[in-house]
Design a protein around this motif. Structure first.
Motif, PDB file in Angstrom:
ATOM      1  N   SER A   6       0.265   8.902  -3.314  1.00 40.38           N
ATOM      2  CA  SER A   6      -0.862   9.082  -3.778  1.00 40.38           C
ATOM      3  C   SER A   6      -2.046  10.685  -3.354  1.00 40.38           C
ATOM      4  N   GLN A  36      -1.466  -0.798  -3.767  1.00 39.86           N
ATOM      5  CA  GLN A  36      -2.920  -0.405  -3.671  1.00 39.86           C
ATOM      6  C   GLN A  36      -2.792   0.738  -2.742  1.00 39.86           C
ATOM      7  N   ILE A  37      -3.053   1.847  -3.518  1.00 43.08           N
ATOM      8  CA  ILE A  37      -2.860   3.607  -3.650  1.00 43.08           C
ATOM      9  C   ILE A  37      -4.414   4.334  -3.252  1.00 43.08           C
ATOM     10  N   ALA A  38      -4.377   5.532  -1.981  1.00 42.53           N
ATOM     11  CA  ALA A  38      -5.392   6.499  -1.680  1.00 42.53           C
ATOM     12  C   ALA A  38      -6.424   6.520  -3.275  1.00 42.53           C
ATOM     13  N   GLN A  39      -7.986   6.876  -3.519  1.00 44.55           N
ATOM     14  CA  GLN A  39      -7.847   7.111  -4.612  1.00 44.55           C
ATOM     15  C   GLN A  39      -8.537   8.488  -4.631  1.00 44.55           C
ATOM     16  N   SER A  57      -9.965   3.705  -2.883  1.00 42.79           N
ATOM     17  CA  SER A  57      -8.673   2.959  -3.284  1.00 42.79           C
ATOM     18  C   SER A  57      -8.854   2.771  -4.242  1.00 42.79           C
ATOM     19  N   ARG A  58      -7.665   2.008  -5.372  1.00 36.12           N
ATOM     20  CA  ARG A  58      -7.642   1.086  -6.188  1.00 36.12           C
ATOM     21  C   ARG A  58      -6.472   0.962  -6.158  1.00 36.12           C
ATOM     22  N   GLY A  68      -1.193   8.042   0.901  1.00 39.79           N
ATOM     23  CA  GLY A  68      -1.704   9.702   0.778  1.00 39.79           C
ATOM     24  C   GLY A  68      -1.404  10.710   1.336  1.00 39.79           C
ATOM     25  N   PHE A  83       1.251  -1.042  -0.149  1.00 39.10           N
ATOM     26  CA  PHE A  83       0.113  -0.268   0.153  1.00 39.10           C
ATOM     27  C   PHE A  83       0.513   0.826   0.011  1.00 39.10           C
TER      28      PHE A  83
END
Length: 731
Positions: A54, A201-204, A163-164, A6, A3
């Protein structure tokens, strides 16, 4: 799955990692040498660290790069998308994390940028230019780079969550020796590239935008003494990550970018890429290729020569939609040309992941050509399956359905490609193709030929030299067997292609290529007027590409090319150089002759000419960057070819070329083009262009002209002589 952190605060893109938010970023340090593909750890003095973060504005990437004095810093100012030797960092992002498409963003130590779209695992299209930010800074220990990739640069599927999942690649290229360090350790030269990116996985964050680009042009014809003024509008609207619309009214595609000069005597047309902004922006979903370098959507057809032969067609309007509905990705393209000889183009594309690693796609296109009373429709289904890290399977079934003047003509085709990479040394590929003799997707696509049954087997072996004292770093050897016939059962020549690359630790490259070609039928050369039984032959090429030596980089190659009735090949030499006397100025030169006593040309029906051939070409490119945002470029090319001592031959019903005893006159073709272009960047995606272009082509029947005479004449060719001013500004 990892991850990445963000951040709510914005990152100031200045090349200095002084914001505290960078401490929350995901850090990548395990870089390996992937070009040449040695997989060695980064050398002492080349410490490399990448950070991913992110933010509400976009995905922020930073590089911290150690570079000791043992590795000279190479930082020429370059035009956008140039692939010259330079210290460069690159991040490539697969925004959907499914291994289908990725977007590449690179910045050089000089601040020059390069961006493109990666499709079909490793096919990089640099015609795509978009709006993103970058900056670099230097110190005694090395340099740093910051990049900010806005959320709006590409359509994204499934964008409603907090997230995405994406997949990323980080690369560092050294201008001094040509090496590339990468994380993860994947390379375009291998079977798996985009699908081997590192998942994260990143914050969206959601972002919307609306841009409008009005343009104005003035084109003064120095031959006719007339000036033509024009105006139009481009629009880009992205209200959400899952939907975006591009539209253009009366688009201008003036001669801001010039194509390379080509004199083509072959039965297959020359392929030219499309650099027009509307057709390159977010075009990846339509980038569906076939074996033999075919494309189902070739946007250069739009605005091409009108069906009545009156010249290039004007485009009234064009529209493009890209987006997603859940997991389903879609694209729609429409364009309409002006006048009774204009055409209307429509295309639609769907992509759907059946499960992880298994994707299904459909493409349909329709072209209306009222002047020819013709409607051409193409339908295609494509499949991509990646069951594990070693195996990739791609397949496609397609059909064309054409009605012209009340007559119906339908054609079918299919192909299958299997890539297997069992280990780091070996890679294998099996490809099977069937194109029916009525298959025709050229109305909106690019098709080299129909009527083809082909089986290709390829093996590639990579050897990494472990001994540090060796001057050789790695070698790459390949063999490819192509067995082919047309759809009527005529056996076409069989090819055995052999190749080798020798990569030296200095950064120099030596390459060797050879093809053994069996006897077989040539069913294209007479343009449908009969088969020619071609004898067995061979071709070969050896070349050298140097690293930077001071202000210079060199290249040279020699080739043997069969162009005639017999197996005796023509000879071709090519010499090239790049010169970097300062960071603000660089020059490129390339020239070479070719010559041979056996050159076969189709001259209509069953008639052919056999000539002695002499060809010459030369190119010169000068680029100057006097200040930030200012570019001045000179591009000049000359291509000439002469045929002498000609004899007429006629193709018999048995497929033999028989001398008639009739002499053919000597001839020459002379082609010259020059463009001097000034570009000033007014702001993001906003530019002022001033371009002077001149050139022409002349075919003559005469004797005694030599290379010097052709070059003198080329400088006076003036079929086109114009000055173009264009301003395009984004609001």
């Amino acid at each position: 799955m990892a991850f990445a952190g963000g951040a709510q605060a914005a990152i100031v893109v200045d090349g200095k990692l002084d914001e505290p938010e960078w401490q929350q970023a995901r850090v990548y340090t395990d870089f390996k040498v992937t070009e040449p593909y040695r997989l060695e750890a980064q050398a002492a003095g080349l410490g490399t660290r990448a950070r991913l973060l992110s933010t509400p504005e976009g995905i922020a990437v930073a590089f911290e790069l150690e570079q000791s004095p043992a590795f000279k810093r190479v930082k020429p100012r370059l035009e956008r998308d140039q692939n010259r030797a330079a210290d460069r960092v690159t991040v490539a992002i697969d925004f959907d994390g499914d291994g289908r498409n990725a977007y590449s963003f690179g910045v050089d130590l000089s601040g020059s940028v390069r961006d493109g779209v990666l499709a079909n695992e490793n096919l990089l299209n640099l015609d795509w230019d978009t709006d993103w930010s970058s900056a670099v800074s230097e110190n005694e220990q090395g340099w740093q780079a910051e990049l900010l990739i806005p959320w709006t640069v590409a359509p994204m599927r499934g964008s409603d969550g907090a997230s995405r999942k994406i997949a990323v690649y980080f690369g560092r290229s050294l201008g001094s020796n040509g090496e590339t360090l990468a994380y993860p350790a994947v390379a375009p030269s291998r079977g798996r590239y985009v699908s081997g990116f590192e998942p994260v996985q990143i914050a969206q964050y959601r972002k919307s935008l609306l841009y409008v680009w009005p343009y104005l042009t003035a084109n003064h014809d120095l031959i006719g003494g007339r000036t033509r003024y024009d105006a139009g509008l481009d629009l880009f609207w992205k209200p959400s990550p899952t939907f975006q619309l591009s539209a253009t009214v009366n688009p201008d595609f003036g001669q801001v970018e010039s194509d390379d000069l080509v004199i083509n005597f072959d039965a297959v047309e020359t392929f030219y890429s499309d650099r027009r902004p509307f057709f390159t922006e977010n075009q990846a979903i339509f980038d569906l290729t076939t074996p033999d370098s075919g494309r189902l959507i070739h946007t250069r057809r739009i605005g091409g020569d009108a069906d009545d032969g009156s010249g290039a067609s004007d485009i009234d309007a064009a529209l493009k939609l890209n987006g997603s509905l859940g997991a389903l990705g879609y694209g729609v393209l429409a364009a309409s040309e002006h006048g009774p000889a204009g055409r209307d183009y429509y295309a639609a594309r769907l992509q759907y992941p059946l499960r992880p690693g298994l994707n299904l796609g459909w493409l349909g296109s329709v072209v209306e050509r009222p002047y020819l009373d013709r409607q051409a429709q193409v339908q295609a289904l494509d499949l991509s399956w990646k069951p594990n890290a070693e195996l990739i399977v791609n397949a496609q079934a397609l059909g064309s359905f054409i009605e012209q003047a009340g007559m119906r003509r339908d054609g079918l085709g299919a192909w299958l490609r299997i890539n297997w990479t069992p280990n780091q040394r070996w890679r294998y590929e099996l490809e099977a193709t069937h194109f029916g003799d009525r298959l025709d997707f050229n109305d909106l696509g690019f098709q080299r030929r129909a009527s083809l049954n082909e089986l290709e087997l390829t093996g590639v072996y990579l050897h990494r030299v472990r001994r540090a004292e060796s001057t050789l770093a790695s070698t790459r050897w390949s063999a490819e067997l192509q067995a082919r016939s047309n759809d009527r059962g005529d056996r076409l020549p069989t090819y055995l292609l052999l190749g080798g690359n020798l990569n030296y630790r200095s950064g120099d490259l030596v390459y060797l290529e050879a093809s053994l070609i069996s006897a077989g039928w040539d069913d294209l050369i007479s343009r449908g007027n009969g088969l020619w039984r071609r004898s067995g032959r061979y071709d070969a090429e050896a070349g050298y590409v140097s690293r930077r030596y001071g202000d210079w980089a060199w290249s040279a190659s020699g080739s043997l090319l069969p162009r005639g009735l017999g197996a005796r090949p023509s000879r071709e030499l090519v010499f090239g150089a790049n010169w970097y006397p300062s960071e603000q100025f660089n020059a490129s030169f390339e020239f070479g002759p070719d010559w041979g006593r056996d050159w076969l040309l189709w001259e209509g029906g069953r008639d052919f000419g056999r000539y002695a051939r002499r060809g010459d070409f030369a190119s010169l490119g000068l680029s100057w960057f006097p200040a930030r945002g200012h570019e001045l470029r000179l591009k000049s090319e000359w291509v000439a070819v002469r045929g002498s001592d000609g004899q007429r031959y006629r193709l018999s019903p048995q497929g033999r070329l028989i001398a008639s005893g009739e002499a053919r006159p000597d001839f020459d073709v002379n082609n010259f083009g020059l463009q001097l272009r000034y570009r000033y960047q007014l702001g993001p995606q906003s530019e002022l262009f001033l371009a002077y272009s001149r050139g022409g082509i002349r075919r003559s029947q005469r004797e005694g002209v030599d290379t010097g005479g052709l070059l003198d004449e080329a400088l006076s060719l003036r079929d086109a002589d114009q000055f173009l001013a264009k301003v395009r500004y984004r609001f």
